[in-house]
Design a protein around this motif. Structure first.
Motif, mmCIF file in Angstrom:
data_model
loop_
_atom_site.group_PDB
_atom_site.id
_atom_site.type_symbol
_atom_site.label_atom_id
_atom_site.label_comp_id
_atom_site.label_asym_id
_atom_site.label_seq_id
_atom_site.Cartn_x
_atom_site.Cartn_y
_atom_site.Cartn_z
ATOM 1 N N ASP A 1 0.838 -1.330 -0.062
ATOM 2 C CA ASP A 1 0.025 0.064 -0.059
ATOM 3 C C ASP A 1 0.743 1.212 0.118
ATOM 4 O OD1 ASP A 1 -2.124 -1.650 0.194
ATOM 5 O OD2 ASP A 1 -2.489 -1.288 2.457
ATOM 6 N N ALA A 2 0.260 2.216 -0.742
ATOM 7 C CA ALA A 2 1.011 3.721 -0.749
ATOM 8 C C ALA A 2 0.327 4.660 -0.971
ATOM 9 C CB ALA A 2 2.252 3.397 -1.628
ATOM 10 N N ALA A 3 0.699 5.835 -0.699
ATOM 11 C CA ALA A 3 0.088 7.154 -1.022
ATOM 12 C C ALA A 3 1.131 8.134 -1.760
ATOM 13 C CB ALA A 3 -0.808 7.641 -0.097
ATOM 14 N N PHE B 1 -3.873 7.332 -3.943
ATOM 15 C CA PHE B 1 -3.625 6.028 -3.005
ATOM 16 C C PHE B 1 -3.997 4.480 -3.937
ATOM 17 C CE2 PHE B 1 -7.933 6.699 -2.325
ATOM 18 C CZ PHE B 1 -8.382 6.060 -1.166
ATOM 19 N N GLY B 2 -3.097 3.568 -3.196
ATOM 20 C CA GLY B 2 -3.360 2.431 -3.869
ATOM 21 C C GLY B 2 -2.542 1.366 -3.565
ATOM 22 N N GLY C 1 0.177 -1.710 -4.981
ATOM 23 C CA GLY C 1 1.393 -2.308 -5.896
ATOM 24 C C GLY C 1 2.443 -3.122 -5.408
ATOM 25 N N ALA C 2 3.469 -2.836 -5.662
ATOM 26 C CA ALA C 2 4.651 -3.668 -5.399
ATOM 27 C C ALA C 2 5.848 -2.920 -4.974
ATOM 28 C CB ALA C 2 5.119 -4.530 -6.338
ATOM 29 N N ASP C 3 6.213 -3.575 -3.679
ATOM 30 C CA ASP C 3 7.760 -2.969 -3.466
ATOM 31 C C ASP C 3 7.422 -1.393 -2.809
ATOM 32 O OD1 ASP C 3 8.340 -5.285 -3.801
ATOM 33 O OD2 ASP C 3 10.034 -4.592 -5.466
ATOM 34 N N THR C 4 6.358 -1.050 -2.084
ATOM 35 C CA THR C 4 5.933 0.391 -1.822
ATOM 36 C C THR C 4 6.959 1.014 -0.567
ATOM 37 O OG1 THR C 4 4.306 -0.365 -0.210
ATOM 38 C CG2 THR C 4 3.710 -0.129 -2.640
ATOM 39 N N TYR C 5 7.575 0.242 0.044
ATOM 40 C CA TYR C 5 8.318 0.685 1.141
ATOM 41 C C TYR C 5 9.549 1.504 0.369
ATOM 42 C CZ TYR C 5 6.397 -2.157 4.781
ATOM 43 O OH TYR C 5 5.711 -2.730 5.789
ATOM 44 N N ALA C 6 9.387 2.457 -0.436
ATOM 45 C CA ALA C 6 10.565 2.998 -1.359
ATOM 46 C C ALA C 6 10.139 4.401 -1.567
ATOM 47 C CB ALA C 6 10.547 2.139 -2.523
ATOM 48 N N GLU C 7 11.253 5.155 -2.232
ATOM 49 C CA GLU C 7 10.749 6.632 -2.578
ATOM 50 C C GLU C 7 9.885 6.580 -3.937
ATOM 51 O OE1 GLU C 7 14.717 9.083 -0.848
ATOM 52 O OE2 GLU C 7 14.771 7.847 -2.799
ATOM 53 N N PHE C 8 9.838 5.544 -4.730
ATOM 54 C CA PHE C 8 9.252 5.431 -6.013
ATOM 55 C C PHE C 8 8.621 3.960 -5.917
ATOM 56 C CE2 PHE C 8 12.009 8.641 -7.002
ATOM 57 C CZ PHE C 8 11.418 9.722 -7.381
#
Length: 297
Positions: free
Chosen positions: A66-68, A88-89, A91-98
């Motif tokens: 999850d990310a926003a 917000f939505g 995806g994958a590998d959201t613990y990141a800057e992009f």
């Protein structure tokens, strides 16, 4: 860019903040500059190497669903969203800057990035398990481990649908459950009798994986009236383990509607930096969460 990754399965100490190549939006995808990422139990389950069919893992692996953030790339075939939009939505590998998102929606007005990051998979899960357990207006739903993100969403969505909810949580979260419209009681010794005194239970959800499946079946009268998202041993009792997501875009659309109408609010209990990711996982695994935990990028 900076990204959280792990090269081996294990405890929170395997998480590393590394320099990585930026991902890019392929067809049907968008990329966002991440402002916040949700911390979900599935994240640490994957990190531990638990067998989750919906989330096969190849090492080294990134973390997060999850990310926003702010859209900065739009893939081929994508319409209805532009660079600069706040979304917000999931995806994958959201613990990141992009991060690249496969499902998204514009953030409702008044929502911060930190708040928004806590909704996507939580609301999808809540909507899915309410549907799978088959509870209807006028019935009573028991939610074991009700104060976390999914529990907070289940309580509010069920209430909106005319369902009475009994929620179990620690003593410190009793008032929180009542504020969300639930009939609250504590877990621990004697909890089954405390629930019985509150009335008959038509269906039950196990959100904490605290070894209560047998009791939930007993209280509802049938394993078909129980769904778990946290106990991989649930099928041994004939209970469905729900781990495969349904339509995330549809869930996001419903989340936007509920939030915009003031019918759904999931508070952020604590925020962490990317460098504090191990602490975020330790706290998430410890439970007793009131609402959501998020990483701020």
């Amino acid at each position: 860019m900076r990204k959280v990754s792990f090269a081996e399965f294990g405890g929170p100490d395997v998480l590393q903040l590394v320099d990585a190549e930026e991902p890019h939006a392929g067809p049907g995808r968008i990329r966002i500059a991440v402002r916040a990422a949700g911390v979900n139990p599935v994240d640490w389950r994957v990190r531990e190497g638990q067998v989750l069919g919906a989330h096969p893992t190849e090492l080294p692996s990134g973390v997060g669903l999850d990310a926003a953030g702010v859209v900065d790339e739009v893939g081929e075939g994508v319409t209805g969203v532009e660079v600069g939009d706040r979304v917000f939505g999931e995806g994958a590998d959201t613990y990141a800057e992009f991060a690249v998102l496969s499902a998204w929606a514009r953030m409702p007005a008044g929502l911060t990035f930190e708040e928004a990051a806590g909704y996507p998979s939580v609301v999808e899960t809540a909507l899915r398990i309410i549907r799978e357990v088959g509870v209807r207006s006028g019935q009573t739903l028991l939610v074991s481990g009700a104060s976390g993100g999914v529990g907070s969403a289940v309580l509010q969505i069920a209430r909106e649908r005319g369902v009475t909810v009994i929620g179990t949580a620690g003593a410190a979260n009793q008032e929180y459950l009542r504020d969300l419209g639930a009939v609250a009681t504590t877990y621990g010794e004697g909890w089954v009798e405390r629930v019985r005194r509150l009335g008959d239970v038509d269906a039950a959800l196990d959100l904490a994986g605290s070894g209560v499946i047998r009791e939930l079946v007993e209280l509802t009268g049938s394993p078909e009236r129980v769904v778990s998202i946290a106990d991989l041993g649930a099928p041994e009792f004939g209970v469905r383990f729900s781990g495969v997501a349904g339509s995330v875009p549809a869930a996001l659309a419903e989340a936007v509607d509920l939030i915009s109408r003031g019918k759904l609010h999931i508070p952020v209990e604590k925020s962490y930096s990317l460098a504090e990711v191990a602490a975020a996982h330790v706290d998430s695994q410890a439970g007793h969460t009131r609402g959501r935990r998020v990483l701020v990028v």
